[in-house]
Design a protein around this motif. Structure first.
Motif, PDB file in Angstrom:
ATOM      1  N   TYR A  83       0.831  -1.210   0.000  1.00 28.22           N
ATOM      2  CA  TYR A  83       0.000   0.000   0.000  1.00 28.22           C
ATOM      3  C   TYR A  83       0.865   1.259   0.000  1.00 28.22           C
ATOM      4  O   TYR A  83       0.647   2.177  -0.798  1.00 28.22           O
ATOM      5  N   GLN A  85       4.003   1.709  -0.896  1.00 24.84           N
ATOM      6  CA  GLN A  85       4.750   1.873  -2.142  1.00 24.84           C
ATOM      7  C   GLN A  85       3.855   2.348  -3.272  1.00 24.84           C
ATOM      8  O   GLN A  85       4.229   3.231  -4.037  1.00 24.84           O
ATOM      9  N   HIS A  86       2.665   1.768  -3.378  1.00 20.24           N
ATOM     10  CA  HIS A  86       1.777   2.102  -4.489  1.00 20.24           C
ATOM     11  C   HIS A  86       1.023   3.415  -4.306  1.00 20.24           C
ATOM     12  O   HIS A  86       0.401   3.886  -5.257  1.00 20.24           O
ATOM     13  N   THR A  87       1.064   3.982  -3.131  1.00 21.42           N
ATOM     14  CA  THR A  87       0.416   5.281  -2.907  1.00 21.42           C
ATOM     15  C   THR A  87       1.444   6.388  -2.694  1.00 21.42           C
ATOM     16  O   THR A  87       1.066   7.524  -2.392  1.00 21.42           O
ATOM     17  N   GLY A  88       2.731   6.057  -2.823  1.00 20.79           N
ATOM     18  CA  GLY A  88       3.781   7.059  -2.677  1.00 20.79           C
ATOM     19  C   GLY A  88       3.932   7.577  -1.260  1.00 20.79           C
ATOM     20  O   GLY A  88       4.335   8.721  -1.055  1.00 20.79           O
ATOM     21  N   GLN A  89       3.615   6.743  -0.277  1.00 20.25           N
ATOM     22  CA  GLN A  89       3.675   7.185   1.122  1.00 20.25           C
ATOM     23  C   GLN A  89       4.724   6.419   1.930  1.00 20.25           C
ATOM     24  O   GLN A  89       4.646   6.369   3.149  1.00 20.25           O
ATOM     25  N   SER A  90       5.701   5.852   1.251  1.00 23.13           N
ATOM     26  CA  SER A  90       6.700   5.021   1.929  1.00 23.13           C
ATOM     27  C   SER A  90       7.479   5.765   3.006  1.00 23.13           C
ATOM     28  O   SER A  90       7.998   5.141   3.929  1.00 23.13           O
ATOM     29  N   ASP A  91       7.585   7.076   2.882  1.00 25.51           N
ATOM     30  CA  ASP A  91       8.350   7.855   3.862  1.00 25.51           C
ATOM     31  C   ASP A  91       7.496   8.392   5.011  1.00 25.51           C
ATOM     32  O   ASP A  91       8.002   9.085   5.884  1.00 25.51           O
ATOM     33  N   GLU A  92       6.210   8.079   4.993  1.00 27.54           N
ATOM     34  CA  GLU A  92       5.302   8.579   6.029  1.00 27.54           C
ATOM     35  C   GLU A  92       5.508   7.819   7.346  1.00 27.54           C
ATOM     36  O   GLU A  92       5.818   6.626   7.329  1.00 27.54           O
TER      37      GLU A  92
END
Length: 120
Positions: A83, A85-92
């Motif tokens: 999720y 990776q695919h939503t661009g939130q890996s650094d959250e």
């Protein structure tokens, strides 16, 4: 109320509980081939909360969270990684919670949140 309906109601109750605490519901029942995340919420401070909801009848000998076994945790972590990776939130900032939801005789529901129940 059958088990599926009880589970859906428990998830809705947990979502409302988080929303009353100021969280935004981002996704409900996020599914992939690897698994499912019951609730994905964002806290006011930006933390993404990935929550597994366990709805059970009152039982003094078994906490609902006990059903979140190490194998279940691994599936949740893999699904969360996908999720993020695919939503661009890996650094959250992310936290895994378990919500124990128990129906009471009065028709009300008791919610107990275990914040940071496990880590990736």
């Amino acid at each position: 109320m059958d088990r599926a309906e009880t589970g859906r109601t428990g998830e809705a109750v947990a979502a409302r509980y988080y929303q009353k605490q100021g969280c935004e519901l981002v996704a409900h029942n996020y599914r992939t081939r690897m698994g499912e995340i019951d609730l994905i919420l964002r806290e006011p401070d930006g933390t993404l909360v990935l929550c597994e909801v366990k709805t059970r009848s009152p039982d003094p000998l078994a906490a609902p969270a006990a059903a979140v076994t190490p194998a279940k945790q691994r599936r949740l972590i893999r699904t969360a990684e996908y999720y993020l990776q695919h939503t661009g939130q890996s650094d959250e900032p992310v936290r895994f919670d378990v919500a124990e939801v128990t129906p009471l005789d009065s028709g009300r529901w008791m919610v107990h949140i275990i914040k940071g129940a496990f880590t990736a």
